[in-house]
Design a protein around this motif. Structure first.
Motif, PDB file in Angstrom:
ATOM      1  N   VAL A 238       0.834  -1.210   0.000  1.00 13.65           N
ATOM      2  CA  VAL A 238       0.000   0.000   0.000  1.00 13.65           C
ATOM      3  C   VAL A 238       0.862   1.250   0.000  1.00 13.65           C
ATOM      4  O   VAL A 238       0.633   2.191  -0.785  1.00 13.65           O
ATOM      5  CB  VAL A 238      -0.943  -0.006   1.216  1.00 13.65           C
ATOM      6  N   TYR A 241       2.607   1.785  -3.313  1.00 10.63           N
ATOM      7  CA  TYR A 241       1.672   2.341  -4.296  1.00 10.63           C
ATOM      8  C   TYR A 241       1.414   3.825  -4.059  1.00 10.63           C
ATOM      9  O   TYR A 241       1.431   4.639  -4.998  1.00 10.63           O
ATOM     10  CB  TYR A 241       0.355   1.566  -4.244  1.00 10.63           C
ATOM     11  N   THR A 247      -0.231   1.942 -10.163  1.00  5.55           N
ATOM     12  CA  THR A 247      -1.168   0.879  -9.806  1.00  5.55           C
ATOM     13  C   THR A 247      -0.596  -0.508 -10.053  1.00  5.55           C
ATOM     14  O   THR A 247      -1.114  -1.496  -9.525  1.00  5.55           O
ATOM     15  CB  THR A 247      -2.476   1.035 -10.602  1.00  5.55           C
ATOM     16  N   ILE A 250       0.063  -2.757  -7.060  1.00  3.03           N
ATOM     17  CA  ILE A 250      -1.048  -3.495  -6.468  1.00  3.03           C
ATOM     18  C   ILE A 250      -1.162  -4.872  -7.112  1.00  3.03           C
ATOM     19  O   ILE A 250      -1.331  -5.892  -6.432  1.00  3.03           O
ATOM     20  CB  ILE A 250      -2.369  -2.723  -6.636  1.00  3.03           C
TER      21      ILE A 250
END
Length: 442
Positions: A238, A241, A247, A250
Motif C-alpha cells: 500500500v 503504491y 497501480t 497493487i
C-alpha cells in the motif's frame, strides 16, 4: 483565509454518546443473564468515562484541531469490546478477562495521552526511522527464544507476564516504510528498468527496504505468525503504491501474496491444517468428531440473523478458548445480528477513512505516508480477521482491533489512534499557503 473550527465540543458530545452506549450494553448483559442490573456497572461507566475525559482533555490541550471522530470511535469500539468480553466471562467463571482488558485499555489510553502531549510534530519521527526499524527487527526476533503457544511463536512470557512484540513492531515498521519511501519516492517512480508496462526501481533504491521487509516477514513465517506476515506485506504494498502512484504495484503485490500463500499453505503443517479447515469447515462434523472453531463461528453468525439474539443470550462460547480473542466477532454477529455487525464495520470504515483523509490533507510526503500506513494497519487487520471468522479466507489468529482480548493489541491500537490524532490536528491547523512553504523546506 477560511477559519478552521476546532470541533472539540462535537468530540465531547460524541464521547458522552459512546460511553453511554457502552454502559447500556453492559446493563443489557446483566439484565439478560440474571434479570438484575450488574453491581459494578457504576464502576465500569465511571472508569470508561474517566479514560475518555482524560484523553479528550489531552487532545483539547495539545491537538485542538484534531479530527473530532477519531477519539470517540476508538472509545466506542474499546468499550464495546469490554462489554463483549464481560459477557463471555459469564460463561467462564475460571477465566475472567474483562478486568485485565480494562487494565490494558487504561495503559493504552495512558500511552495515547503521552503521545499526544509529547509528540508536537509528527515529522520528528522521520529522523529516527533507522532506529525504529532496528528496534522492530529486535522485537520480531525475540519470540524465537520462547516456547510456542497454540502452534505459533509470537509471545514473550516472563514471570506470568506476556507480550506480543509484533504488535509494537508493526507501528515501528510503518514509520520506517513511510520515512524511506518519502525520501526516495522520486527515484522509486521514475528510475529503473521498464518491463512491459511496469517500471521497476533500481536495486540500489528498492533493495534496502525490500531486504528489511523480507527479513521481517521471514522471521514471522518461521514463528508461524502468518497473519502478521500478511499485514506487513499489505502495508508495504500500500505504501509503495501511495509513494509512487503506480497501480502496477497493487497487481504485483496481489500476485506475490497468492504465490506465497499457496506455498506456505501447502508446505507448512500448521498453516496447511487451517487451509483444510477453511476448505472443509464441516468435515469433522461429518466424521463424527464434532464441529471445529470455524464451524461453530459460522453457526453463531447464522443464529444471529438480522437483529441478533440479544446481548447475553447467544451461545458463541461453544467456540472455545478463542471466543474472547480470535472469534469475538462471532459473538457480536450472533448477539447483535447482521445489523450490529454492519454498524461495527462502519465504525472501522469511518476510522480508517478519517485517518486517510488526514494524510491526504498533508503536503509533506512523510506525514501522508505515515497516516495512510497507520490507517491501512487497521483496515488490513479488520479484513483479515473478519474474513477468517466468516470463512472468506483461512484463519490467521490475529486480534480484532479494540474488540478482542489482548493487551498488546489494545495498547498499540491506542498508539495508532494517537498518531492519527496528531497528524489530523497538524493537517487541519495549517492554512493552504503554509503547505507550499513546508513542502519547499522539506
Amino acid at each position: 483565509m477560511v477559519p478552521v473550527h476546532r470541533r472539540r465540543g462535537t468530540e465531547l458530545a460524541l464521547l458522552v454518546l459512546a460511553v453511554g452506549l457502552c454502559v447500556l450494553g453492559y446493563l443489557n448483559v446483566g439484565l439478560a443473564r440474571y434479570g438484575t442490573v450488574p453491581g459494578n456497572v457504576t464502576d465500569y461507566g465511571c472508569g470508561l468515562g474517566a479514560l475518555a475525559l482524560l484523553a479528550h482533555l489531552a487532545v483539547r490541550w495539545r491537538a485542538p484541531y484534531a479530527d473530532p471522530l477519531l477519539l470517540p470511535i476508538a472509545v466506542l469500539l474499546n468499550g464495546l469490546g469490554l462489554v463483549l468480553i464481560y459477557r463471555l466471562d459469564q460463561e467462564t467463571p475460571d477465566d475472567q478477562a474483562a478486568l485485565a482488558q480494562l487494565t490494558w485499555s487504561t495503559a493504552g489510553v495512558a500511552l495515547f495521552i503521552v503521545v499526544v502531549l509529547v509528540l508536537r510534530d509528527h515529522r520528528v519521527l522521520q529522523r529516527y526511522a533507522y532506529l525504529f526499524v532496528a528496534a522492530a527487527l529486535a522485537l520480531l526476533v525475540s519470540p524465537v527464544f520462547f516456547p510456542a503457544v497454540n502452534g505459533a511463536r509470537i509471545w514473550v512470557r516472563i514471570a506470568g507476564f506476556s507480550l506480543q512484540p509484533a504488535e509494537f513492531a508493526k507501528i515501528l515498521l510503518a514509520v520506517f516504510f513511510a520515512a524511506y519511501l518519502a525520501a526516495n519516492r522520486t527515484a522509486l517512480a521514475y528510475t529503473g528498468r521498464r518491463v512491459w508496462k511496469l517500471q521497476f526501481p533500481t536495486g540500489r533504491v528498492l533493495g534496502p527496504i525490500l531486504a528489511i521487509w523480507l527479513t521481517s516477514v521471514g522471521v514471522l513465517v518461521l514463528e508461524r505468525d502468518l497473519g502478521t506476515s500478511l499485514l506487513f506485506f499489505g502495508i508495504f504494498v500500500v505504501l509503495l503504491y501511495v509513494a509512487t502512484g503506480r497501480t502496477g504495484w497493487i497487481a504485483v503485490g496481489l500476485l506475490l501474496a497468492c504465490v506465497g500463500a499457496f506455498a506456505v499453505g501447502s508446505l507448512e503443517p500448521h498453516v496447511h491444517s487451517r487451509v483444510q479447515d477453511w476448505l472443509h469447515p464441516f468435515a469433522t462434523i461429518e466424521a463424527g468428531r464434532g464441529p471445529t472453531q470455524l464451524a461453530q463461528s459460522l453457526f453463531a453468525f447464522a443464529a444471529g440473523g438480522l437483529l441478533g439474539t440479544g446481548l447475553g443470550q447467544g451461545h458463541s462460547t461453544l467456540i472455545g478458548f478463542a471466543a474472547k480473542s480470535d472469534f469475538i466477532l462471532a459473538t457480536a454477529g450472533e448477539e447483535l445480528g447482521l445489523t450490529g455487525l454492519c454498524a461495527i464495520f462502519l465504525l472501522y470504515a469511518v476510522l480508517v477513512a478519517r485517518g486517510c483523509k488526514a494524510g491526504l490533507a498533508l503536503r509533506d510526503p512523510f506525514g501522508r505516508l505515515l497516516a495512510i500506513g497507520l490507517a491501512s494497519i487497521l483496515a488490513l487487520q479488520v479484513f483479515v480477521i473478519a474474513g477468517g471468522v466468516t470463512g472468506l479466507i483461512p484463519l490467521t489468529g490475529m486480534a480484532m482491533p479494540f474488540l478482542a482480548q489482548g493487551g498488546s493489541s489494545v495498547v498499540t491500537n491506542w498508539v495508532i489512534v494517537a498518531l492519527l490524532v496528531r497528524v489530523s490536528s497538524y493537517a487541519r491547523s495549517q492554512p493552504p499557503d503554509a503547505y507550499d512553504s513546508l513542502s519547499e523546506e522539506d
